[in-house]
Design a protein around this motif. Structure first.
Motif, PDB file in Angstrom:
ATOM      1  N   THR A   1      -4.354   4.306  -7.072  1.00  8.87           N
ATOM      2  CA  THR A   1      -4.621   2.912  -7.411  1.00  8.87           C
ATOM      3  C   THR A   1      -5.005   2.814  -8.887  1.00  8.87           C
ATOM      4  OG1 THR A   1      -5.319   2.341  -5.159  1.00  8.87           O
ATOM      5  CG2 THR A   1      -6.105   0.921  -6.937  1.00  8.87           C
TER       6      THR A   1
ATOM      7  N   TRP B   1       0.812  -1.213   0.000  1.00 11.01           N
ATOM      8  CA  TRP B   1       0.000   0.000   0.000  1.00 11.01           C
ATOM      9  C   TRP B   1       0.854   1.275   0.000  1.00 11.01           C
ATOM     10  CZ3 TRP B   1      -5.030  -0.572  -0.952  1.00 11.01           C
ATOM     11  CH2 TRP B   1      -5.581  -1.830  -0.729  1.00 11.01           C
TER      12      TRP B   1
ATOM     13  N   SER C   1       2.003  -2.619  -5.107  1.00  4.09           N
ATOM     14  CA  SER C   1       1.051  -1.527  -5.274  1.00  4.09           C
ATOM     15  C   SER C   1      -0.333  -1.991  -4.867  1.00  4.09           C
ATOM     16  CB  SER C   1       1.020  -1.036  -6.724  1.00  4.09           C
ATOM     17  OG  SER C   1       0.321  -1.953  -7.555  1.00  4.09           O
ATOM     18  N   SER C   2      -1.206  -1.044  -4.570  1.00  2.00           N
ATOM     19  CA  SER C   2      -2.585  -1.376  -4.216  1.00  2.00           C
ATOM     20  C   SER C   2      -3.312  -2.007  -5.391  1.00  2.00           C
ATOM     21  CB  SER C   2      -3.316  -0.121  -3.738  1.00  2.00           C
ATOM     22  OG  SER C   2      -3.258   0.903  -4.719  1.00  2.00           O
ATOM     23  N   ALA C   3      -2.944  -1.608  -6.626  1.00  4.41           N
ATOM     24  CA  ALA C   3      -3.587  -2.190  -7.801  1.00  4.41           C
ATOM     25  C   ALA C   3      -3.314  -3.691  -7.887  1.00  4.41           C
ATOM     26  CB  ALA C   3      -3.100  -1.488  -9.070  1.00  4.41           C
TER      27      ALA C   3
ATOM     28  N   ARG D   1       0.816  -2.696 -13.763  1.00  4.18           N
ATOM     29  CA  ARG D   1       0.644  -3.936 -12.988  1.00  4.18           C
ATOM     30  C   ARG D   1       1.545  -5.074 -13.477  1.00  4.18           C
ATOM     31  NH1 ARG D   1      -5.598  -5.268 -11.513  1.00  4.18           N
ATOM     32  NH2 ARG D   1      -5.927  -4.976 -13.750  1.00  4.18           N
TER      33      ARG D   1
ATOM     34  N   VAL E   1     -10.265  -4.166  -8.056  1.00  3.70           N
ATOM     35  CA  VAL E   1      -9.792  -2.782  -8.088  1.00  3.70           C
ATOM     36  C   VAL E   1     -10.943  -1.794  -8.078  1.00  3.70           C
ATOM     37  CG1 VAL E   1      -8.665  -1.053  -9.539  1.00  3.70           C
ATOM     38  CG2 VAL E   1      -7.543  -3.224  -9.126  1.00  3.70           C
TER      39      VAL E   1
ATOM     40  N   GLN F   1       0.454   3.555  -1.906  1.00  4.42           N
ATOM     41  CA  GLN F   1      -0.509   4.622  -2.200  1.00  4.42           C
ATOM     42  C   GLN F   1      -0.998   5.299  -0.919  1.00  4.42           C
ATOM     43  OE1 GLN F   1      -0.405   1.708  -3.929  1.00  4.42           O
ATOM     44  NE2 GLN F   1       0.145   2.667  -5.875  1.00  4.42           N
TER      45      GLN F   1
END
Length: 304
Positions: A199, A155, A216-218, A206, A225, A157
Motif C-alpha cells: 500500500t 485490493w 489499489s489499496s492506496a 495513485r 492510508v 495488495q
C-alpha cells in the motif's frame, strides 16, 4: 542502435547490471534484477518458515536454495506480469519505459526468458521434500492470477500478500512436513505485512492509476492510508505473536518481536503519503524489517 533505458528512482541499474553486455541489460531489467528489493521481500518469509520451524541452523543450505529460487521466481513473476500488463504499462509514467513496453525486448524473447527463469526455479524445487514441493506447486495458480487482480478488485495488495508470503509455508514444510496453526499464523501475518508495505509502494502511482483505471489499496483508502497501514501492520504483529505463543507460550518469546514492531511503527509514524520518494524509501526499508523478523524467528525456533 538501442538507446539506454530510462531508469527509475528505485533502480540499481548503474551497479552490477551496468556491467552486463548491452544486449543482456534489457532482460535483466525485465526480471527486475536491478531492483533487488523484490526478491528480498519474497525471500524473507521463506526464511521465517525455516527458522521458526527450528531448521535454520541445521538446514542452512536450504536457505541458500530458497534465496536462488526467490531471485529466479520473482524475476519470472515480473516477466509474466509485464507480458500481461504491456498495454496498461504504456499508460503509466513509471512503467512505460519497461523493456517489453518500450520495445527493447520482443514478446517472443520475453516468453523465452520466462522459460529460462522457470527452469532455474525447477532446479530449486527439486531440492525440496515432497510436502514442500506440493505446497510450492499450489502457489502457481495464485501467481498466474495476480496481474489481473488490479483490474477487478481494489485490493490487489491482498492477493500479492498471498503470493509473496507463500514461501513461509514452503520453508516451514521443507523442515517440518506437517501443517500447524503456528505456520498458518506466520503466513497470515506475512500477508498483512505485504498489504501494508505494498500500500505504501502504491502511493507513488495513485494519480496515474486513477487515470487509467488501475485499482489499489492506496486509492481505496484515500486520505486514510496511514491508518490503514497501521491496521495491517498491527494485524501482522498480532498474527506473529500468536504463532510465537503457540511455539513458546512465554512473554519472553514475544519480546523477540519488539525490534520489528518498533521498525513498523517508525514507518507508519513518519510516512508522508503525498511524497513519492518517502513512500519508496519506507517501502524499501522492509528489507530490514524482514531481516528483523528472521532474527526473531531464529531466536524462538532455536530456543524451542
Amino acid at each position: 542502435m538501442q538507446s539506454e533505458p530510462e531508469t527509475l528512482p528505485d533502480t540499481e541499474y548503474r551497479g552490477l547490471i551496468g556491467l552486463l553486455p548491452a544486449a543482456a541489460r534489457p532482460f535483466a531489467l525485465l526480471a527486475r534484477l536491478d531492483r533487488p528489493i523484490g526478491w528480498w521481500l519474497l525471500f524473507w518469509p521463506c526464511t521465517w518458515g525455516v527458522a521458526l520451524a527450528g531448521g535454520a541452523v541445521q538446514n542452512w543450505e536450504l536457505i541458500f536454495w530458497l534465496l536462488l529460487g526467490s531471485i529466479a521466481m520473482r524475476g519470472a513473476g515480473c516477466v509474466y506480469n509485464d507480458i500481461v500488463d504491456r498495454d496498461l504499462d504504456k499508460q503509466v509514467e513509471r512503467t512505460r519505459s519497461r523493456p517489453l513496453t518500450s520495445g527493447a525486448v520482443s514478446l517472443k524473447a520475453a516468453w523465452a526468458w520466462l522459460g529460462v527463469l522457470c527452469l532455474i526455479g525447477l532446479v530449486v524445487w527439486l531440492q525440496l521434500g515432497m510436502t514442500a514441493k506440493l505446497m510450492a506447486l499450489a502457489s502457481l495458480a495464485l501467481v498466474a492470477a495476480y496481474p489481473f487482480m488490479k483490474r477487478i478488485t481494489w485490493w490487489p495488495q491482498a492477493w500479492l500478500g498471498m503470493v509473496f508470503s507463500w514461501g513461509a509455508l514452503v520453508g516451514w514444510l521443507a523442515v517440518a512436513p506437517e501443517f500447524s496453526s503456528a505456520m498458518l499464523l506466520l503466513y497470515a501475518g506475512s500477508i498483512f505485512w505485504v498489504i501494508g508495505y505494498d500500500t505504501i509502494y502504491a502511493l507513488q502511482d495513485r494519480e496515474d492509476d486513477a487515470l487509467v483505471g488501475i485499482r489499489s489499496s492506496a486509492l481505496r483508502l484515500g486520505d486514510n492510508v496511514r491508518f490503514g497501514v497501521l491496521v495491517f501492520y498491527g494485524l501482522a504483529l498480532a498474527s506473529w505473536a500468536g504463532a510465537f505463543w503457540i511455539m513458546r507460550p512465554q512473554a519472553l518469546g514475544l519480546a523477540a518481536l519488539i525490534p520489528i514492531g518498533l521498525h513498523l511503527a517508525w514507518q507508519v509514524g513518519t510516512l508522508k503519503s503525498g511524497d513519492g520518494e518517502d513512500a519508496l524509501n519506507k517501502f524499501r526499508s522492509n528489507r530490514f524489517a524482514g531481516f528483523l523478523m528472521f532474527l526473531a524467528c531464529l531466536v524462538l525456533g532455536q530456543a524451542g
